[in-house]
Design a protein around this motif. Structure first.
Motif, PDB file in Angstrom:
ATOM      1  N   PHE A  68       0.856  -1.177   0.000  1.00  0.00           N
ATOM      2  CA  PHE A  68       0.000   0.000   0.000  1.00  0.00           C
ATOM      3  C   PHE A  68       0.896   1.231   0.000  1.00  0.00           C
ATOM      4  N   GLU A  69       0.804   2.056  -1.045  1.00  0.00           N
ATOM      5  CA  GLU A  69       1.781   3.142  -1.226  1.00  0.00           C
ATOM      6  C   GLU A  69       1.561   4.327  -0.299  1.00  0.00           C
ATOM      7  N   ARG A  70       0.385   4.389   0.316  1.00  0.00           N
ATOM      8  CA  ARG A  70       0.170   5.511   1.236  1.00  0.00           C
ATOM      9  C   ARG A  70       0.599   5.111   2.640  1.00  0.00           C
ATOM     10  N   GLY A  71       0.536   6.056   3.548  1.00  0.00           N
ATOM     11  CA  GLY A  71       0.866   5.744   4.939  1.00  0.00           C
ATOM     12  C   GLY A  71       2.331   5.977   5.223  1.00  0.00           C
TER      13      GLY A  71
ATOM     14  N   VAL B  67      17.612   2.348   1.604  1.00  0.00           N
ATOM     15  CA  VAL B  67      16.624   2.822   0.633  1.00  0.00           C
ATOM     16  C   VAL B  67      16.313   4.288   0.918  1.00  0.00           C
ATOM     17  N   PHE B  68      16.392   5.076  -0.128  1.00  0.00           N
ATOM     18  CA  PHE B  68      16.185   6.514  -0.061  1.00  0.00           C
ATOM     19  C   PHE B  68      14.690   6.772  -0.022  1.00  0.00           C
ATOM     20  N   GLU B  69      14.223   7.379   1.074  1.00  0.00           N
ATOM     21  CA  GLU B  69      12.771   7.481   1.283  1.00  0.00           C
ATOM     22  C   GLU B  69      12.091   8.535   0.411  1.00  0.00           C
ATOM     23  N   ARG B  70      12.896   9.419  -0.176  1.00  0.00           N
ATOM     24  CA  ARG B  70      12.273  10.419  -1.028  1.00  0.00           C
ATOM     25  C   ARG B  70      12.209   9.897  -2.458  1.00  0.00           C
ATOM     26  N   VAL B  73       7.557   6.903  -5.297  1.00  0.00           N
ATOM     27  CA  VAL B  73       7.194   5.854  -4.333  1.00  0.00           C
ATOM     28  C   VAL B  73       7.301   4.469  -4.954  1.00  0.00           C
ATOM     29  N   SER B  74       6.903   4.370  -6.220  1.00  0.00           N
ATOM     30  CA  SER B  74       6.927   3.066  -6.882  1.00  0.00           C
ATOM     31  C   SER B  74       8.376   2.568  -7.034  1.00  0.00           C
ATOM     32  N   THR B  75       9.307   3.477  -7.343  1.00  0.00           N
ATOM     33  CA  THR B  75      10.731   3.106  -7.436  1.00  0.00           C
ATOM     34  C   THR B  75      11.253   2.689  -6.060  1.00  0.00           C
ATOM     35  N   ALA B  80      13.109  -1.462  -2.528  1.00  0.00           N
ATOM     36  CA  ALA B  80      12.968  -2.127  -1.222  1.00  0.00           C
ATOM     37  C   ALA B  80      12.717  -3.630  -1.378  1.00  0.00           C
ATOM     38  N   HIS B  81      12.009  -4.045  -2.445  1.00  0.00           N
ATOM     39  CA  HIS B  81      11.847  -5.484  -2.731  1.00  0.00           C
ATOM     40  C   HIS B  81      13.235  -6.105  -2.957  1.00  0.00           C
ATOM     41  N   ALA B  82      14.048  -5.432  -3.790  1.00  0.00           N
ATOM     42  CA  ALA B  82      15.389  -5.949  -4.089  1.00  0.00           C
ATOM     43  C   ALA B  82      16.236  -5.998  -2.823  1.00  0.00           C
ATOM     44  N   VAL B  83      16.145  -4.960  -1.980  1.00  0.00           N
ATOM     45  CA  VAL B  83      16.917  -4.936  -0.725  1.00  0.00           C
ATOM     46  C   VAL B  83      16.548  -6.147   0.141  1.00  0.00           C
ATOM     47  N   GLY B  84      15.261  -6.478   0.202  1.00  0.00           N
ATOM     48  CA  GLY B  84      14.829  -7.641   0.985  1.00  0.00           C
ATOM     49  C   GLY B  84      15.580  -8.891   0.554  1.00  0.00           C
ATOM     50  N   VAL B  85      15.655  -9.086  -0.764  1.00  0.00           N
ATOM     51  CA  VAL B  85      16.304 -10.268  -1.333  1.00  0.00           C
ATOM     52  C   VAL B  85      17.826 -10.238  -1.115  1.00  0.00           C
TER      53      VAL B  85
END
Lengths: 171, 171
Positions: A68-71, B67-70, B73-75, B80-85
């Motif tokens: 979920f992209e919000r929050g 992961v850079f929070e700014r 959001v989709s990037t 973050a998916h890749a970081v998990g792996v």
């Protein structure tokens, strides 16, 4: 198999699709990893636990809630780390993964994309013919995602067949 | 080992820390996964490739960009998916993982938390004594993260020792 992904709490469920809209509950549970444990160990625990579920129940498909992209951005990133590990576990077992947004799941189950937790739990309890609400409470989400896929899968399959037919019909 | 995480392009590097601030380059490369491939297969390719690097080079430690929070959001979620792996691959090999923000890396390498790509590449080329800028260009980031950790690690170790000493000194 339905997965409600999370780093601190990750809901898992297994259901069996029956005839028409019938869905039978098989199993439900939660993987918890405490926030005071470091990220690598938390991800490893999730990977091992979801792998055991997948190897024990051998599901045909994995349905997962889309991040979920919000929050809170930090929560989104933590959940996305967990999703990476969960999706990898499916990929390593050649299990197809389908993602649904929270509102797609709510709409599929209750007819209302904005249904609250109480409505969702009550619908899932009824749909699966349970004598009481699923426990732990969070696990209801994992069951809802699994049921959502059971009901959407025939439509997805028909759409894919239509695409293939269209492609074949092309010169 | 330094990792600049990403789903489409993931930079990997291996360096050897020498005496004082000396750092020797060992290897550098990029894992690419095309955006038209589905997420499970992309994550699996990253997992396999980073695992091969870890098994080939047997690093003592993995340093990774946080992961850079700014930004988009989709990037952020994809990264973050890749970081998990990537973090999971380290955890499965009992390798400690250290995370640094982009500005921590820039500051460590160039003394300026806002250094641009050109400045960073030029600094890394000089620090590692390379005859020309590292190729592919993106790989400079993975080298910068590795060098950042080599230079910060002694400080981290001293801080930990001080903590342990403080704990021991407590009644």
């Amino acid at each position: 198999m339905g997965i409600d992904p999370g780093l601190t709490r990750c809901g898992l469920s297994v259901v069996q699709a029956g005839r028409g809209r019938a869905v039978l509950p098989v199993s439900v549970g939660i993987i918890r990893t405490p926030p005071d444990v470091e990220l690598p160990q938390r991800l490893r625990r999730i990977s091992v636990a979801v792998g055991e579920w997948m190897d024990d129940y051998r599901p045909d498909v994995v349905a997962m809630e889309r991040v979920f992209e919000r929050g809170n951005v930090s929560t989104v990133i933590h959940t996305a780390h967990a999703v990476g590990v969960l999706v990898l576990a499916a990929a390593e077992r050649d299990l197809p993964v389908f993602m649904y947004t929270p509102s797609e799941v709510k709409k599929a189950i209750s007819g209302n994309g904005r249904a609250d937790k109480k409505q969702m739990t009550s619908m899932i309890t009824r749909i699966l013919g349970l004598s009481e609400a699923p426990k732990p409470a969070d696990a209801a989400d994992a069951l809802a995602i699994a049921v959502c896929h059971c009901w959407r899968a025939p439509l997805i399959a028909r759409t894919e067949q239509a695409h293939v037919a269209l492609q074949k019909g092309k010169p």
